[in-house]
Scaffold this motif. Structure first.
Motif, PDB file in Angstrom:
ATOM      1  N   VAL A  57     -16.513  80.328 -28.614  1.00  0.00           N
ATOM      2  CA  VAL A  57     -15.146  79.869 -28.321  1.00  0.00           C
ATOM      3  C   VAL A  57     -14.384  80.830 -29.350  1.00  0.00           C
ATOM      4  N   ASN A  58     -13.381  82.004 -28.563  1.00  0.00           N
ATOM      5  CA  ASN A  58     -12.668  82.726 -29.385  1.00  0.00           C
ATOM      6  C   ASN A  58     -11.237  82.398 -29.077  1.00  0.00           C
ATOM      7  N   ASN A  59     -10.389  82.456 -30.187  1.00  0.00           N
ATOM      8  CA  ASN A  59      -9.047  81.687 -30.172  1.00  0.00           C
ATOM      9  C   ASN A  59      -8.103  82.952 -30.064  1.00  0.00           C
ATOM     10  N   ALA A  60      -6.905  82.643 -29.758  1.00  0.00           N
ATOM     11  CA  ALA A  60      -5.725  83.794 -29.773  1.00  0.00           C
ATOM     12  C   ALA A  60      -5.520  84.269 -31.220  1.00  0.00           C
ATOM     13  N   ASP A  61      -5.772  83.594 -32.155  1.00  0.00           N
ATOM     14  CA  ASP A  61      -5.584  83.891 -33.692  1.00  0.00           C
ATOM     15  C   ASP A  61      -6.375  84.713 -34.012  1.00  0.00           C
ATOM     16  N   SER A  63      -9.722  83.432 -34.600  1.00  0.00           N
ATOM     17  CA  SER A  63     -10.861  82.721 -35.194  1.00  0.00           C
ATOM     18  C   SER A  63     -11.798  82.343 -34.189  1.00  0.00           C
ATOM     19  N   TRP A  64     -13.143  82.026 -34.505  1.00  0.00           N
ATOM     20  CA  TRP A  64     -14.094  81.477 -33.365  1.00  0.00           C
ATOM     21  C   TRP A  64     -14.845  80.574 -33.861  1.00  0.00           C
ATOM     22  N   ARG A  65     -15.501  80.028 -32.983  1.00  0.00           N
ATOM     23  CA  ARG A  65     -16.656  78.858 -33.195  1.00  0.00           C
ATOM     24  C   ARG A  65     -17.646  79.146 -32.368  1.00  0.00           C
ATOM     25  N   GLU A  78     -18.387  78.957 -37.755  1.00  0.00           N
ATOM     26  CA  GLU A  78     -16.781  78.822 -37.763  1.00  0.00           C
ATOM     27  C   GLU A  78     -16.055  79.906 -38.503  1.00  0.00           C
TER      28      GLU A  78
END
Length: 92
Positions: A57-61, A63-65, A78
């Motif tokens: 899962v990639n986030n807009a900022d 970061s990812w998990r 993470e």
């Protein structure tokens, strides 16, 4: 027929048979996707390595998990937006 003509015909027949066999072997390839063993982190598509579609899962900022299962263990990676990597392994 002379010996030279017979030799040329024989070489031509062998070359034709080899070409036909190669074409038949190449046509059985299917869609070009090959199966990779389950332990590998990539698939082969069109002859190139492509990362396996995981549950990342990639986030807009930035970061990812990502969760990866290896046997009975689960590994969670993470990455924060600041570039800090945290790896957690749990086995059941």
């Amino acid at each position: 027929m002379t010996r030279v003509v017979k030799t040329v015909l024989l070489v031509g027949a062998v070359a034709f048979a080899a070409t036909a066999a190669t074409a038949a072997f190449a046509s059985t390839g299917g869609d070009g996707d090959k199966k990779t063993p389950s332990g590998f982190s990539y698939d082969i598509k069109d002859g190139k390595r492509v990362p396996k579609a995981g549950n990342r899962v990639n986030n807009a900022d930035g970061s990812w998990r990502e969760e990866t299962k290896k046997g009975g263990c689960t590994e969670v990676k993470e990455m924060s937006a600041a570039g800090e990597l945290k790896i957690t392994r749990t086995c059941s």
